[in-house]
Design a protein around this motif. Structure first.
Motif, PDB file in Angstrom:
ATOM      1  N   GLY A 264       0.532  -5.907  -1.884  1.00 32.84           N
ATOM      2  CA  GLY A 264       0.526  -5.071  -3.075  1.00 32.84           C
ATOM      3  C   GLY A 264      -0.491  -3.948  -2.968  1.00 32.84           C
ATOM      4  O   GLY A 264      -0.582  -3.255  -1.956  1.00 32.84           O
ATOM      5  N   VAL A 265      -1.304  -3.775  -4.013  1.00 29.80           N
ATOM      6  CA  VAL A 265      -2.261  -2.676  -4.050  1.00 29.80           C
ATOM      7  C   VAL A 265      -3.323  -2.801  -2.965  1.00 29.80           C
ATOM      8  O   VAL A 265      -3.934  -1.802  -2.548  1.00 29.80           O
ATOM      9  N   TYR A 266      -3.550  -4.016  -2.468  1.00 34.13           N
ATOM     10  CA  TYR A 266      -4.549  -4.187  -1.412  1.00 34.13           C
ATOM     11  C   TYR A 266      -4.136  -3.473  -0.124  1.00 34.13           C
ATOM     12  O   TYR A 266      -4.969  -3.210   0.733  1.00 34.13           O
ATOM     13  N   ARG A 267      -2.842  -3.169   0.037  1.00 36.99           N
ATOM     14  CA  ARG A 267      -2.414  -2.396   1.203  1.00 36.99           C
ATOM     15  C   ARG A 267      -3.059  -1.014   1.183  1.00 36.99           C
ATOM     16  O   ARG A 267      -3.447  -0.478   2.221  1.00 36.99           O
ATOM     17  N   THR A 268      -3.168  -0.439   0.001  1.00 41.89           N
ATOM     18  CA  THR A 268      -3.806   0.871  -0.128  1.00 41.89           C
ATOM     19  C   THR A 268      -5.317   0.761  -0.017  1.00 41.89           C
ATOM     20  O   THR A 268      -5.968   1.518   0.718  1.00 41.89           O
ATOM     21  N   LEU A 269      -5.885  -0.205  -0.717  1.00 46.70           N
ATOM     22  CA  LEU A 269      -7.337  -0.347  -0.721  1.00 46.70           C
ATOM     23  C   LEU A 269      -7.880  -0.717   0.657  1.00 46.70           C
ATOM     24  O   LEU A 269      -8.961  -0.255   1.051  1.00 46.70           O
ATOM     25  N   ALA A 270      -7.142  -1.541   1.403  1.00 47.10           N
ATOM     26  CA  ALA A 270      -7.625  -1.979   2.715  1.00 47.10           C
ATOM     27  C   ALA A 270      -7.692  -0.829   3.706  1.00 47.10           C
ATOM     28  O   ALA A 270      -8.416  -0.907   4.704  1.00 47.10           O
ATOM     29  N   ARG A 271      -6.955   0.233   3.459  1.00 52.53           N
ATOM     30  CA  ARG A 271      -6.966   1.399   4.350  1.00 52.53           C
ATOM     31  C   ARG A 271      -8.153   2.323   4.076  1.00 52.53           C
ATOM     32  O   ARG A 271      -8.465   3.205   4.874  1.00 52.53           O
ATOM     33  N   LEU A 272      -8.803   2.171   2.917  1.00 55.08           N
ATOM     34  CA  LEU A 272      -9.886   3.078   2.551  1.00 55.08           C
ATOM     35  C   LEU A 272     -11.133   2.815   3.387  1.00 55.08           C
ATOM     36  O   LEU A 272     -11.459   1.665   3.694  1.00 55.08           O
ATOM     37  N   PRO A 273     -11.881   3.871   3.747  1.00 52.98           N
ATOM     38  CA  PRO A 273     -13.177   3.672   4.413  1.00 52.98           C
ATOM     39  C   PRO A 273     -14.113   2.903   3.489  1.00 52.98           C
ATOM     40  O   PRO A 273     -13.964   2.940   2.259  1.00 52.98           O
ATOM     41  N   ARG A 274     -15.081   2.247   4.074  1.00 57.20           N
ATOM     42  CA  ARG A 274     -15.985   1.414   3.276  1.00 57.20           C
ATOM     43  C   ARG A 274     -16.725   2.232   2.214  1.00 57.20           C
ATOM     44  O   ARG A 274     -16.937   1.764   1.101  1.00 57.20           O
ATOM     45  N   ASP A 275     -17.119   3.470   2.544  1.00 53.76           N
ATOM     46  CA  ASP A 275     -17.827   4.302   1.566  1.00 53.76           C
ATOM     47  C   ASP A 275     -16.945   4.598   0.358  1.00 53.76           C
ATOM     48  O   ASP A 275     -17.420   4.600  -0.785  1.00 53.76           O
ATOM     49  N   ALA A 276     -15.660   4.847   0.614  1.00 50.47           N
ATOM     50  CA  ALA A 276     -14.742   5.125  -0.488  1.00 50.47           C
ATOM     51  C   ALA A 276     -14.527   3.878  -1.339  1.00 50.47           C
ATOM     52  O   ALA A 276     -14.442   3.959  -2.576  1.00 50.47           O
ATOM     53  N   LEU A 277     -14.452   2.713  -0.693  1.00 51.24           N
ATOM     54  CA  LEU A 277     -14.323   1.456  -1.440  1.00 51.24           C
ATOM     55  C   LEU A 277     -15.541   1.223  -2.321  1.00 51.24           C
ATOM     56  O   LEU A 277     -15.435   0.840  -3.490  1.00 51.24           O
ATOM     57  N   ARG A 278     -16.706   1.477  -1.743  1.00 50.06           N
ATOM     58  CA  ARG A 278     -17.939   1.251  -2.490  1.00 50.06           C
ATOM     59  C   ARG A 278     -18.016   2.186  -3.700  1.00 50.06           C
ATOM     60  O   ARG A 278     -18.436   1.783  -4.799  1.00 50.06           O
ATOM     61  N   GLU A 279     -17.609   3.439  -3.513  1.00 49.21           N
ATOM     62  CA  GLU A 279     -17.630   4.401  -4.617  1.00 49.21           C
ATOM     63  C   GLU A 279     -16.677   3.970  -5.728  1.00 49.21           C
ATOM     64  O   GLU A 279     -17.007   4.062  -6.918  1.00 49.21           O
ATOM     65  N   LEU A 280     -15.510   3.470  -5.349  1.00 51.91           N
ATOM     66  CA  LEU A 280     -14.546   3.005  -6.340  1.00 51.91           C
ATOM     67  C   LEU A 280     -15.062   1.762  -7.061  1.00 51.91           C
ATOM     68  O   LEU A 280     -14.953   1.643  -8.287  1.00 51.91           O
ATOM     69  N   ALA A 281     -15.650   0.845  -6.327  1.00 53.25           N
ATOM     70  CA  ALA A 281     -16.172  -0.387  -6.927  1.00 53.25           C
ATOM     71  C   ALA A 281     -17.334  -0.105  -7.877  1.00 53.25           C
ATOM     72  O   ALA A 281     -17.578  -0.858  -8.835  1.00 53.25           O
TER      73      ALA A 281
END
Length: 355
Positions: A264-281
């Motif tokens: 599901g949505v984790y397919r999109t999130l798993a592709r994000l760089p760690r910095d982008a994930l951290r900013e979103l979180a």
């Protein structure tokens, strides 16, 4: 040839014979002689034994046996009495010879086919070694370099469709990767996401089952990539498998084996760089100080804002739910009645899980 060997064994003993690898996948079988039971019939039709039958046979210690093992009949499983002869080479079991026993298979008769059994075991050992050598080409096949992939592909004869599998290894366990079905290639030292992983390539139809087996061997987590019709595209499946493994590591609902098509949505999130994930979180980082409220919001959003379902899942009164959602709004500064804010909060909570 294995088929010629099994035919000769069956003819000499006058018994129904089948030959399977260590994973109970059918490799060859001789002509039927006398009664046939459900297990032999299913093995021939479906090419492998069921988990219940495998457990029954393994309960007699056949994997470690150094000689023939006599297994009694079991009417409930549809099993007639049979003899299992482990196919061992250099003290390793590579498969099993199965002989339906009507009471005429004495020790002398079994001893008379010992050279044929040894020949079959040697052929299986040779095949296992060949697969191990081929498995080393997975590093090239999964490489981001097109030339390396082309070179590796030229050394492999792989029919499609295939799917890649990534498994987190364990220093405490040694897995019998050689015991996997013959169509599966494995390499326990492929690098992915900066760490050494167990890499496998399997026929797409066997990928999920193979991933579960290897994950159980290591007791860790596994990811399965999407199927690819052409082995030349297996590297894309490998990238998906590594991302799916990351999700399996961090999202309990999808553990211990996560498949890329099901993320599901984790397919999109798993592709994000760690910095982008951290900013979103970071959008919902303040909720981390109140885990009860954070869980409430995620449950609410997972259920598309359905109040009654969320309250039931959390075991709370609707008024309690409303109170927690209002508190979450104050903490985050986001309005959960607003579609854009709701989407941002939901994605932020999911991103936080991957961190």
């Amino acid at each position: 040839m294995l088929q010629e060997t099994i035919d000769e064994i069956a003819a000499r003993l006058g018994a129904s014979a089948t030959l399977e690898d260590r994973s109970f996948q059918l490799l060859a079988y001789g002509a039927q002689s006398g009664d046939i039971d459900e297990v032999r019939q299913e093995s021939i039709l479906r090419r492998r034994a069921t988990p219940e039958v495998r457990a029954y046979f393994e309960g007699y210690g056949i994997a470690a046996a150094r000689g023939p093992v006599r297994i009694p009949a079991d009417a409930a499983l549809g099993v007639l009495a049979r003899v299992c002869v482990p196919l061992r080479h250099n003290d390793v079991t590579y498969g099993y010879l199965w002989l339906l026993d009507d009471g005429t298979l004495g020790d002398d008769a079994l001893a008379s086919v010992a050279p044929l059994v040894a020949r079959a075991a040697a052929m299986l050992a040779q095949e296992a070694r060949r697969r191990q050598d081929l498995g080393g080409n997975l590093r090239g096949l999964f490489s981001s370099d097109a030339e390396e992939r082309s070179w590796a592909l030229s050394r492999l004869d792989l029919p499609g469709p295939v799917a890649a599998i990534a498994v987190r290894g364990s220093l405490d366990r040694v897995a019998a990767l050689w015991a996997l079905p013959r169509a599966v290639l494995a390499d326990p030292g492929v690098v992915g996401e900066g760490e050494s992983l167990v890499a496998l390539l399997a026929p797409a139809g066997q990928a999920r089952e193979t991933a579960c087996r290897v994950q159980a061997m290591y007791g860790t987590a596994a990811g399965v990539g999407g199927a690819r019709g052409e082995p030349a595209q297996a590297w894309r499946s490998w990238r998906e498998a590594v991302s799916a493994l990351k999700v399996a590591d961090r999202v309990p609902a999808l553990a211990p084996v996560a498949s890329w098509p099901d993320l599901g949505v984790y397919r999109t999130l798993a592709r994000l760089p760690r910095d982008a994930l951290r900013e979103l979180a970071e959008e919902t980082a303040a909720l981390a100080r109140d885990p009860e409220v954070a869980r409430t919001v995620e449950e609410y959003l997972d259920r598309a804002g359905h109040v009654q379902q969320t309250a039931a899942a959390l075991g709370v009164h609707r008024q309690t739910l409303y109170y927690r959602l209002a508190k979450a709004g104050r903490i985050t500064g986001r309005d959960l009645d607003d579609g854009a804010d709701r989407l941002l909060v939901h994605l932020s909570l999911k991103a936080a899980r991957l961190l």
